[in-house]
Scaffold this motif. Structure first.
Motif, PDB file in Angstrom:
ATOM      1  N   LYS A  15       6.085  -1.573  -6.662  1.00 36.63           N
ATOM      2  CA  LYS A  15       5.999  -3.004  -6.969  1.00 36.63           C
ATOM      3  C   LYS A  15       5.636  -3.212  -8.424  1.00 36.63           C
ATOM      4  O   LYS A  15       4.683  -2.617  -8.911  1.00 36.63           O
ATOM      5  N   GLY A  18       6.985  -9.977  -7.951  1.00 39.51           N
ATOM      6  CA  GLY A  18       7.250 -10.665  -6.691  1.00 39.51           C
ATOM      7  C   GLY A  18       8.443 -10.138  -5.909  1.00 39.51           C
ATOM      8  O   GLY A  18       8.465 -10.229  -4.680  1.00 39.51           O
ATOM      9  N   ASP A  21       7.519  -7.990  -3.019  1.00 43.52           N
ATOM     10  CA  ASP A  21       6.969  -8.688  -1.854  1.00 43.52           C
ATOM     11  C   ASP A  21       8.099  -9.292  -1.023  1.00 43.52           C
ATOM     12  O   ASP A  21       8.073  -9.263   0.205  1.00 43.52           O
ATOM     13  N   VAL A 305      -4.044 -13.688 -11.741  1.00 44.53           N
ATOM     14  CA  VAL A 305      -3.493 -12.350 -11.477  1.00 44.53           C
ATOM     15  C   VAL A 305      -2.051 -12.407 -11.918  1.00 44.53           C
ATOM     16  O   VAL A 305      -1.261 -13.179 -11.363  1.00 44.53           O
ATOM     17  N   SER A 306      -1.686 -11.622 -12.926  1.00 43.69           N
ATOM     18  CA  SER A 306      -0.362 -11.868 -13.500  1.00 43.69           C
ATOM     19  C   SER A 306       0.138 -10.703 -14.344  1.00 43.69           C
ATOM     20  O   SER A 306      -0.653  -9.958 -14.919  1.00 43.69           O
ATOM     21  N   ARG A 307       1.451 -10.574 -14.397  1.00 36.51           N
ATOM     22  CA  ARG A 307       2.039  -9.788 -15.478  1.00 36.51           C
ATOM     23  C   ARG A 307       1.689 -10.529 -16.773  1.00 36.51           C
ATOM     24  O   ARG A 307       1.706 -11.757 -16.803  1.00 36.51           O
ATOM     25  N   LYS A 312       4.200 -16.211 -18.593  1.00 34.94           N
ATOM     26  CA  LYS A 312       3.102 -16.520 -17.678  1.00 34.94           C
ATOM     27  C   LYS A 312       2.024 -17.454 -18.252  1.00 34.94           C
ATOM     28  O   LYS A 312       1.019 -17.719 -17.595  1.00 34.94           O
ATOM     29  N   LEU A 334      -6.871 -10.604 -14.122  1.00 30.46           N
ATOM     30  CA  LEU A 334      -6.344  -9.258 -13.887  1.00 30.46           C
ATOM     31  C   LEU A 334      -4.885  -9.264 -14.291  1.00 30.46           C
ATOM     32  O   LEU A 334      -4.107 -10.096 -13.818  1.00 30.46           O
ATOM     33  N   GLY A 335      -4.503  -8.356 -15.185  1.00 32.24           N
ATOM     34  CA  GLY A 335      -3.104  -8.330 -15.579  1.00 32.24           C
ATOM     35  C   GLY A 335      -2.800  -7.163 -16.482  1.00 32.24           C
ATOM     36  O   GLY A 335      -3.694  -6.491 -16.982  1.00 32.24           O
ATOM     37  N   GLY A 361      -4.715  -3.871 -16.072  1.00 29.19           N
ATOM     38  CA  GLY A 361      -4.197  -2.866 -15.160  1.00 29.19           C
ATOM     39  C   GLY A 361      -3.537  -3.532 -13.984  1.00 29.19           C
ATOM     40  O   GLY A 361      -3.426  -4.769 -13.926  1.00 29.19           O
ATOM     41  N   TYR A 362      -3.093  -2.701 -13.064  1.00 34.56           N
ATOM     42  CA  TYR A 362      -2.469  -3.210 -11.844  1.00 34.56           C
ATOM     43  C   TYR A 362      -3.340  -2.773 -10.684  1.00 34.56           C
ATOM     44  O   TYR A 362      -3.563  -1.579 -10.491  1.00 34.56           O
ATOM     45  N   ASP A 363      -3.889  -3.701  -9.918  1.00 29.56           N
ATOM     46  CA  ASP A 363      -4.840  -3.347  -8.872  1.00 29.56           C
ATOM     47  C   ASP A 363      -4.662  -4.308  -7.691  1.00 29.56           C
ATOM     48  O   ASP A 363      -5.142  -5.441  -7.714  1.00 29.56           O
ATOM     49  N   LEU A 388       4.367 -16.392  -6.516  1.00 33.71           N
ATOM     50  CA  LEU A 388       3.767 -16.022  -5.226  1.00 33.71           C
ATOM     51  C   LEU A 388       2.261 -16.212  -5.242  1.00 33.71           C
ATOM     52  O   LEU A 388       1.667 -16.559  -4.222  1.00 33.71           O
ATOM     53  N   THR A 389       1.633 -16.018  -6.427  1.00 30.59           N
ATOM     54  CA  THR A 389       0.164 -16.028  -6.410  1.00 30.59           C
ATOM     55  C   THR A 389      -0.376 -17.402  -5.999  1.00 30.59           C
ATOM     56  O   THR A 389      -1.408 -17.488  -5.347  1.00 30.59           O
ATOM     57  N   TYR A 392      -0.366 -17.481  -2.235  1.00 29.82           N
ATOM     58  CA  TYR A 392      -1.492 -16.722  -1.680  1.00 29.82           C
ATOM     59  C   TYR A 392      -2.780 -17.539  -1.845  1.00 29.82           C
ATOM     60  O   TYR A 392      -3.599 -17.631  -0.926  1.00 29.82           O
TER      61      TYR A 392
END
Ligand code: ADP
Length: 485
Positions: A15, A18, A21, A305-307, A312, A334-335, A361-363, A388-389, A392
């Motif tokens: 992944k 999106g 997912d 939470v994003s690229r 973005k 986080l990104g 990072g990606y977490d 998508l975020t 969620y």
């Protein structure tokens, strides 16, 4: 109906955004509707390791710089959906990102890597696997774009259509455009290099292959489907998309309820639901602890939470940060992605230690804890095909803050007085992509936070929103029926 999905990412195996997912959740939803669904993916290490029970279906002719390529078949873990994998180590056995090297440079042979994907997708429709042949192929994003062109070429040769094709745009900004000198390597009829075909301003566009040759097109929200028919968001393809408007459908993505559910989520500090929100308060306190933020229950916590890319909206967040902090808010981000944006975010965290926390990072697990523990989830994208975020976030009672664009416009209703009065408000929406508008929306969040009963009412409306994969799958099925004619 026998459907082959062709894509490059599937959660949880691989992944970057999106698409993964969607590729994980749509196929099982189609199976629940009675479809027979299979996947085709490139043999990236994560797929070679993660797809279970792989065995050879066919040897592939030595083409596209892959001398010993083979088609394997196995099953996806968890759902058991059958999946074909193109085992071509010369093209796909590389560490890291599926599209680029460790320095974020696109691989120089990407045109061959993804031409092979499209070619094999079309070959499956031609009968490459004697045991199974799709009636319809569904390609996702530019990596699968040439499949529709190969299928059209095969139909020309056979004098009959071999399978119907559907192509989904998850993000029009990524197009797979290559120099025209490479066109002969694809083995397509010369007349396909044409304005009415693959040619895009003198180059070859994989994305245009999907947009021009597929029977039906979809994208991931109704608003984005309209936006991409206009020059501002059409990335140079608005003319073609407007021409194909009758074959273009916007279908909102859903939320995988098994993965994103605050009542069952194993990644978060405490479970909760609409009737008992104590767990959400515990999630916020735990997130503040984990990220080194001051332990203040009353500080509105803005998460993201994003690229980290131009799309973005990081400049809005960075531009509005001082005011959020000055008003007593906190920010957690986080990104990963663009190095300059990563550096700017980290220096903001240093400047506002205790009030702004950044994790580069990606977490996956931390992304759940941010969605659960924040009060507001920022999605201030310049454009957003679906997003998508924010879906969620709504499920977790975290109110989205974003612009009135694409899927955000279709899924978030602003806390305007009239929406509050009608019980339809779910978040904070701004009109123009400017720091001033972003900050005004953030101020509305502070204003609502000062009215706890109203905040709780909006949270309940947010959590009641239903973005269901079964409903989305029914819409895809209708598109498939149109494609099959
Ligand atoms: P896009 O596909 O443009 O990146 P979407 O909102 O459609 O945007 O999907 C992004 C997906 O990737 C979401 O599932 C989001 O939670 C996830 N994601 C993005 N960045 C990260 C990250 N750094 N760590 C964990 N998950 C992330």
């Amino acid at each position: 109906m026998r459907i082959l999905h062709v894509c490059t990412e599937i959660h949880p195996l691989l992944k970057t955004g999106g698409l993964a997912d969607v590729a994980a959740a749509l196929p099982p939803a189609l199976v629940r509707l009675g479809c027979e669904v299979r996947m085709l993916v490139p043999g990236f290490p994560a797929f070679m390791r993660g797809i279970e029970g792989l065995s050879e279906v066919a040897a592939l002719p030595p083409r596209f710089g892959a001398p010993d390529a083979r088609l394997l078949a196995g099953r996806l873990p968890g759902t058991g959906i059958p999946a074909y994998v193109i085992d071509a180590p010369a093209l796909y056995d590389r560490p890291g990102d599926p599209y680029s090297d460790a320095n974020h440079h696109a691989y120089p042979d990407n045109h061959l890597r993804f031409a092979l994907l499209g070619r094999v997708g079309a070959q499956l429709a031609e009968g490459l696997d004697p045991g199974w042949r799709p009636e319809l192929v569904h390609g996702h994003d530019w990596h699968a774009g040439l499949m529709s062109a190969y299928l059209a070429a095969a139909a020309m040769q056979a004098g009959a259509r071999l399978a119907a094709s559907v192509f989904t745009i998850h993000n029009l900004a990524y197009q797979g455009v290559f120099p025209s000198e490479l066109f002969p390597e694809f083995g397509l009829p010369p007349q396909f290099f044409d304005m009415h075909g693959l040619e895009f301003h003198g180059q070859v566009s994989f994305l245009k292959g999907g947009l021009f040759y597929a029977d039906q097109l979809t994208t991931v929200s109704p608003t984005y489907a309209r936006e991409i028919q206009r020059p501002e968001q059409g990335c140079g393809l608005d003319g073609l998309l407007a021409h194909r408007a009758n074959s273009l459908t916007g279908i909102l993505n859903g939320v995988d309820r098994d993965l994103w559910n605050p009542a069952t989520d194993p990644a978060i500090a405490a479970r909760y639901d609409m009737d008992d929100m104590d767990g959400k308060r515990a999630c916020k306190a735990a997130l503040q602890r984990e990220m080194g933020l001051a332990p203040r229950a009353d500080a509105p916590l803005f998460g993201m939470v994003s690229r980290l890319t131009g799309q973005k909206g990081l400049p809005l967040v960075l531009g509005g940060l001082d005011e959020i902090v000055a008003r007593g808010g906190q920010v957690v981000l986080l990104g990963s992605g663009d190095k300059a944006l990563e550096t700017a975010c980290l220096s903001a965290a240093t400047r506002h230690s205790g009030a702004v926390a950044v994790r580069i990072g990606y977490d996956e697990a931390l992304s759940h804890r941010i969605v659960a523990g924040s009060d507001v989830l920022m999605v201030p994208s310049l454009f957003e095909p679906c997003g998508l975020t924010q879906l969620y976030a709504l499920r977790y009672g975290t109110l989205p803050l974003g612009g009135r664009v694409g899927g955000l416009a279709d899924t978030v209703a602003d806390c305007s007085l009239e929406n509050l009065a009608d019980d339809t408000a779910t978040g904070f929406v701004f009109e123009r992509f400017e720091v001033a508008d972003f900050s005004a929306a953030a101020r509305r969040a502070f204003a609502l936070a000062a009215r706890p009963d109203d905040w709780s009412a909006v949270q309940r409306t947010a959590m009641r929103q239903c973005f269901d994969w079964d409903a989305a799958a029914r819409r895809y099925l209708a598109v498939y029926r149109d494609a099959l004619g």
